[in-house]
Design a protein around this motif. Structure first.
Motif, PDB file in Angstrom:
ATOM      1  N   UNK A  26     -12.501  -9.996  13.622  1.00 36.13           N
ATOM      2  CA  UNK A  26     -13.250 -11.241  13.786  1.00 36.13           C
ATOM      3  C   UNK A  26     -12.464 -12.428  13.239  1.00 36.13           C
ATOM      4  N   UNK A  27     -11.216 -12.194  12.876  1.00 40.71           N
ATOM      5  CA  UNK A  27     -10.294 -13.243  12.425  1.00 40.71           C
ATOM      6  C   UNK A  27     -10.845 -14.031  11.235  1.00 40.71           C
ATOM      7  N   UNK A  28     -11.342 -13.303  10.261  1.00 41.56           N
ATOM      8  CA  UNK A  28     -11.874 -13.934   9.056  1.00 41.56           C
ATOM      9  C   UNK A  28     -10.761 -14.441   8.141  1.00 41.56           C
ATOM     10  N   UNK A  29      -9.572 -13.960   8.306  1.00 45.01           N
ATOM     11  CA  UNK A  29      -8.363 -14.284   7.522  1.00 45.01           C
ATOM     12  C   UNK A  29      -8.420 -13.774   6.085  1.00 45.01           C
ATOM     13  N   UNK A  30      -9.421 -12.978   5.765  1.00 44.13           N
ATOM     14  CA  UNK A  30      -9.559 -12.456   4.405  1.00 44.13           C
ATOM     15  C   UNK A  30      -8.358 -11.604   4.021  1.00 44.13           C
ATOM     16  N   UNK A  31      -7.826 -10.835   4.958  1.00 47.59           N
ATOM     17  CA  UNK A  31      -6.717  -9.928   4.647  1.00 47.59           C
ATOM     18  C   UNK A  31      -5.476 -10.691   4.212  1.00 47.59           C
ATOM     19  N   UNK A  32      -5.040 -11.665   5.001  1.00 52.38           N
ATOM     20  CA  UNK A  32      -3.788 -12.323   4.639  1.00 52.38           C
ATOM     21  C   UNK A  32      -3.957 -13.426   3.604  1.00 52.38           C
ATOM     22  N   UNK A  33      -5.153 -13.940   3.428  1.00 54.62           N
ATOM     23  CA  UNK A  33      -5.366 -14.873   2.326  1.00 54.62           C
ATOM     24  C   UNK A  33      -5.427 -14.128   0.995  1.00 54.62           C
ATOM     25  N   UNK A  34      -5.932 -12.893   1.025  1.00 54.79           N
ATOM     26  CA  UNK A  34      -6.079 -12.116  -0.193  1.00 54.79           C
ATOM     27  C   UNK A  34      -4.847 -11.337  -0.596  1.00 54.79           C
ATOM     28  N   UNK A  35      -4.022 -10.943   0.383  1.00 62.86           N
ATOM     29  CA  UNK A  35      -2.841 -10.129   0.087  1.00 62.86           C
ATOM     30  C   UNK A  35      -1.728 -10.481   1.088  1.00 62.86           C
ATOM     31  N   UNK A  36      -1.181 -11.716   0.976  1.00 58.45           N
ATOM     32  CA  UNK A  36      -0.210 -12.193   1.962  1.00 58.45           C
ATOM     33  C   UNK A  36       1.121 -11.446   1.965  1.00 58.45           C
ATOM     34  N   UNK A  52       2.984  -3.605  -1.763  1.00 58.00           N
ATOM     35  CA  UNK A  52       1.928  -3.636  -2.784  1.00 58.00           C
ATOM     36  C   UNK A  52       1.540  -2.214  -3.153  1.00 58.00           C
ATOM     37  N   UNK A  53       0.887  -2.078  -4.286  1.00 57.05           N
ATOM     38  CA  UNK A  53       0.377  -0.785  -4.727  1.00 57.05           C
ATOM     39  C   UNK A  53      -0.777  -0.352  -3.817  1.00 57.05           C
ATOM     40  N   UNK A  54      -0.901   0.932  -3.620  1.00 60.06           N
ATOM     41  CA  UNK A  54      -1.928   1.473  -2.717  1.00 60.06           C
ATOM     42  C   UNK A  54      -3.332   1.054  -3.125  1.00 60.06           C
ATOM     43  N   UNK A  55      -3.645   1.080  -4.416  1.00 64.00           N
ATOM     44  CA  UNK A  55      -4.991   0.693  -4.871  1.00 64.00           C
ATOM     45  C   UNK A  55      -5.293  -0.765  -4.534  1.00 64.00           C
ATOM     46  N   UNK A  56      -4.294  -1.637  -4.661  1.00 60.27           N
ATOM     47  CA  UNK A  56      -4.461  -3.051  -4.335  1.00 60.27           C
ATOM     48  C   UNK A  56      -4.728  -3.213  -2.843  1.00 60.27           C
ATOM     49  N   UNK A  57      -3.985  -2.478  -2.026  1.00 57.37           N
ATOM     50  CA  UNK A  57      -4.171  -2.522  -0.570  1.00 57.37           C
ATOM     51  C   UNK A  57      -5.570  -2.045  -0.195  1.00 57.37           C
ATOM     52  N   UNK A  58      -6.006  -0.927  -0.758  1.00 60.41           N
ATOM     53  CA  UNK A  58      -7.325  -0.382  -0.420  1.00 60.41           C
ATOM     54  C   UNK A  58      -8.432  -1.355  -0.822  1.00 60.41           C
ATOM     55  N   UNK A  59      -8.287  -1.991  -1.975  1.00 57.52           N
ATOM     56  CA  UNK A  59      -9.289  -2.955  -2.430  1.00 57.52           C
ATOM     57  C   UNK A  59      -9.374  -4.139  -1.459  1.00 57.52           C
ATOM     58  N   UNK A  60      -8.218  -4.608  -0.977  1.00 57.64           N
ATOM     59  CA  UNK A  60      -8.216  -5.724  -0.029  1.00 57.64           C
ATOM     60  C   UNK A  60      -8.830  -5.316   1.305  1.00 57.64           C
ATOM     61  N   UNK A  61      -8.507  -4.128   1.776  1.00 54.12           N
ATOM     62  CA  UNK A  61      -9.056  -3.641   3.053  1.00 54.12           C
ATOM     63  C   UNK A  61     -10.571  -3.466   2.951  1.00 54.12           C
ATOM     64  N   UNK A  62     -11.067  -3.072   1.786  1.00 56.08           N
ATOM     65  CA  UNK A  62     -12.514  -2.931   1.595  1.00 56.08           C
ATOM     66  C   UNK A  62     -13.248  -4.252   1.809  1.00 56.08           C
TER      67      UNK A  62
END
Length: 144
Positions: A26-36, A52-62
């Protein structure tokens, strides 16, 4: 509107595999604003999980509201993830309804679709992926 192809792309760092389904985005841009450093739509590939660390990635994807981004832990194959708290529905400004929690959706053909975490449901009526949001609200300048 033209039906968007339903493709799935996977990106792995050896510990976690990022699964991207662009037709759900839905192009919220949350992914790249949060973990560019991992998500950069100006680069190819646009997902680089080694940054990035896996835990950081999973938290952003959540935090992905549409479910276009998800992940699989390499050590826990085929493990279903379920949220154990109450279901919350949030109407976003000029966008979809966000449903947080475990839900079952019955489609027009009578099939049940199970979703968890966050699900974005169309509120503008223009989505080609109903009942899910596909970002069409931005194209039609939906207000509500």
């Amino acid at each position: 509107m033209e039906e968007q192809r339903k493709i799935t792309k996977k990106y792995s760092n050896g510990e976690v595999t990022i699964v991207w389904q662009p037709h759900l985005c839905v192009h919220s841009t949350i992914c790249f604003r949060g973990l560019p450093n991992v998500f950069d739509p100006r680069k190819r590939p646009w997902v680089t999980p080694e940054h990035a660390e896996s835990e950081t990635i999973m938290k952003q994807i959540d935090a992905c509201p549409s479910g276009a981004l998800s992940y699989l832990k390499e050590t826990n194959e085929d493990e279903d993830v379920e949220v154990s708290n109450e279901t919350i529905v949030e109407a976003t400004k000029n966008g979809p309804l966000l449903v947080y929690g475990n839900i079952s959706i019955k489609d027009h053909a009578g099939n049940f679709i199970k979703k968890n975490k966050v699900t974005a449901l169309c509120r503008c009526g223009a989505s080609d992926n109903k009942p899910f949001c596909d970002g069409s609200h931005t194209k039609i300048n939906f207000e509500g």
